[in-house]
Write a protein that holds these residues in place. Structure first.
Motif, PDB file in Angstrom:
ATOM      1  N   ALA A  20      63.237  47.363  26.675  1.00 62.55           N
ATOM      2  CA  ALA A  20      62.118  47.781  26.781  1.00 62.55           C
ATOM      3  C   ALA A  20      62.515  49.205  25.627  1.00 62.55           C
ATOM      4  O   ALA A  20      61.602  49.611  25.117  1.00 62.55           O
ATOM      5  CB  ALA A  20      60.982  47.338  27.076  1.00 62.55           C
ATOM      6  N   ASP A  21      62.816  50.405  26.524  1.00 59.87           N
ATOM      7  CA  ASP A  21      63.036  51.655  26.588  1.00 59.87           C
ATOM      8  C   ASP A  21      63.786  51.744  24.644  1.00 59.87           C
ATOM      9  O   ASP A  21      63.588  52.821  24.337  1.00 59.87           O
ATOM     10  CB  ASP A  21      64.108  52.534  27.327  1.00 59.87           C
ATOM     11  N   ARG A  77      63.325  49.641  22.531  1.00 58.65           N
ATOM     12  CA  ARG A  77      62.691  49.271  21.378  1.00 58.65           C
ATOM     13  C   ARG A  77      61.216  50.207  21.266  1.00 58.65           C
ATOM     14  O   ARG A  77      61.278  50.453  19.793  1.00 58.65           O
ATOM     15  CB  ARG A  77      61.610  48.122  21.721  1.00 58.65           C
ATOM     16  N   ASP A  78      60.841  51.115  22.438  1.00 56.25           N
ATOM     17  CA  ASP A  78      60.167  52.435  22.200  1.00 56.25           C
ATOM     18  C   ASP A  78      60.803  53.746  21.497  1.00 56.25           C
ATOM     19  O   ASP A  78      60.155  54.203  20.401  1.00 56.25           O
ATOM     20  CB  ASP A  78      59.686  52.620  23.686  1.00 56.25           C
ATOM     21  N   VAL A  79      62.241  53.788  21.536  1.00 56.10           N
ATOM     22  CA  VAL A  79      62.999  54.640  21.256  1.00 56.10           C
ATOM     23  C   VAL A  79      63.523  53.995  19.548  1.00 56.10           C
ATOM     24  O   VAL A  79      63.113  54.877  18.750  1.00 56.10           O
ATOM     25  CB  VAL A  79      64.081  55.056  21.368  1.00 56.10           C
ATOM     26  N   ILE A 123      61.458  51.978  17.236  1.00 59.98           N
ATOM     27  CA  ILE A 123      60.554  52.175  17.123  1.00 59.98           C
ATOM     28  C   ILE A 123      59.652  53.887  16.676  1.00 59.98           C
ATOM     29  O   ILE A 123      59.311  54.369  15.375  1.00 59.98           O
ATOM     30  CB  ILE A 123      58.577  52.076  17.495  1.00 59.98           C
ATOM     31  N   ALA A 124      59.825  54.286  17.062  1.00 60.03           N
ATOM     32  CA  ALA A 124      59.433  56.460  17.161  1.00 60.03           C
ATOM     33  C   ALA A 124      61.130  56.644  16.172  1.00 60.03           C
ATOM     34  O   ALA A 124      60.700  57.163  15.138  1.00 60.03           O
ATOM     35  CB  ALA A 124      60.337  56.487  18.510  1.00 60.03           C
ATOM     36  N   LEU A 175      57.197  59.963  20.119  1.00 61.91           N
ATOM     37  CA  LEU A 175      56.924  59.275  21.486  1.00 61.91           C
ATOM     38  C   LEU A 175      56.536  60.332  22.413  1.00 61.91           C
ATOM     39  O   LEU A 175      57.241  61.746  22.780  1.00 61.91           O
ATOM     40  CB  LEU A 175      59.105  58.725  21.446  1.00 61.91           C
ATOM     41  N   MET A 192      60.194  60.476  25.829  1.00 62.32           N
ATOM     42  CA  MET A 192      61.660  59.875  25.625  1.00 62.32           C
ATOM     43  C   MET A 192      62.209  59.098  27.206  1.00 62.32           C
ATOM     44  O   MET A 192      62.180  60.612  27.283  1.00 62.32           O
ATOM     45  CB  MET A 192      62.073  60.382  24.192  1.00 62.32           C
TER      46      MET A 192
END
Length: 200
Positions: free
Chosen positions: A86-87, A89-91, A93-94, A123, A126
């Motif tokens: 999940a982390d 994917r967040d990074v 996208i950023a 983000l 991060m």
């Protein structure tokens, strides 16, 4: 002659029991023959039953623990793995948003420098460590495309064991990781998740 204290009938002197009601004529309660032995046996039986019950309880707790603890530990590792993805994917996208604005990905070599490049515009905060609280590794470069500048990236977690399979993040090939293989490295790449667990 005396009288029975229980039924009031006449009883010969010195008689041990009343011929009518069969009780001690003096009114004293008689202890039936063998009663002290049976009382002793009942106490001993209670002790034996308590000991057996204790062993049964211990065995039951042991069986329950043997069934539940491995499942709990597996669920804990799975949660750490999922948090890492999940982390990622967040990074990811950023990083893609950064590349759209700047024409390339952040040209840095440390997670601290990557955080500085992405926060707070891309983000808010991060994540710097994976689910096992070990730092991510970030590398950017031309990668296999041969183009100039930072046109590709790899974000890597060493998994549960903390040991990276490759020193060079560009050496990873795309593929799915077997279920429960928590020591396997997880990799996010320019094109998306490069190595992640097989769907459950």
């Amino acid at each position: 002659m005396s009288f029975c204290a229980h039924c009031g009938r006449g009883v010969a002197e010195g008689a041990g029991f009343c011929p009518v009601c069969g009780k001690d004529p003096s009114g004293a309660r008689r202890t039936p023959a063998g009663s002290s032995g049976s009382a002793g046996m009942s106490i001993g039986l209670k002790v034996v039953l308590a000991v057996i019950g204790g062993f049964v309880l211990i065995a039951f707790i042991g069986i329950l623990a043997a069934l539940l603890i491995p499942n709990f530990l597996d669920a804990l590792q799975m949660a750490k793995q999922k948090r890492t993805l999940a982390d990622f994917r967040d990074v990811g996208i950023a990083l893609n948003a950064y590349a759209l604005d700047n024409g390339q990905f952040p040209d840095v070599t440390t997670i601290a420098a990557l955080s500085a490049a992405l926060e707070p515009d891309y983000l808010e905060a991060m994540p710097r460590t994976d689910g096992w609280e070990r730092p991510f590794v970030y590398r950017c470069g031309s990668g296999p495309w041969g183009s100039e500048g930072c046109q590709g990236f790899r974000l890597v977690s060493a998994g549960r064991d903390g040991v990276f399979e490759f020193d060079d993040p560009w050496s990873y090939e795309a593929g799915l990781i077997e279920r429960g293989a928590y020591d396997e490295d997880l990799v996010m790449a320019t094109e998306g998740p490069l190595r992640e667990p097989a769907p459950r």
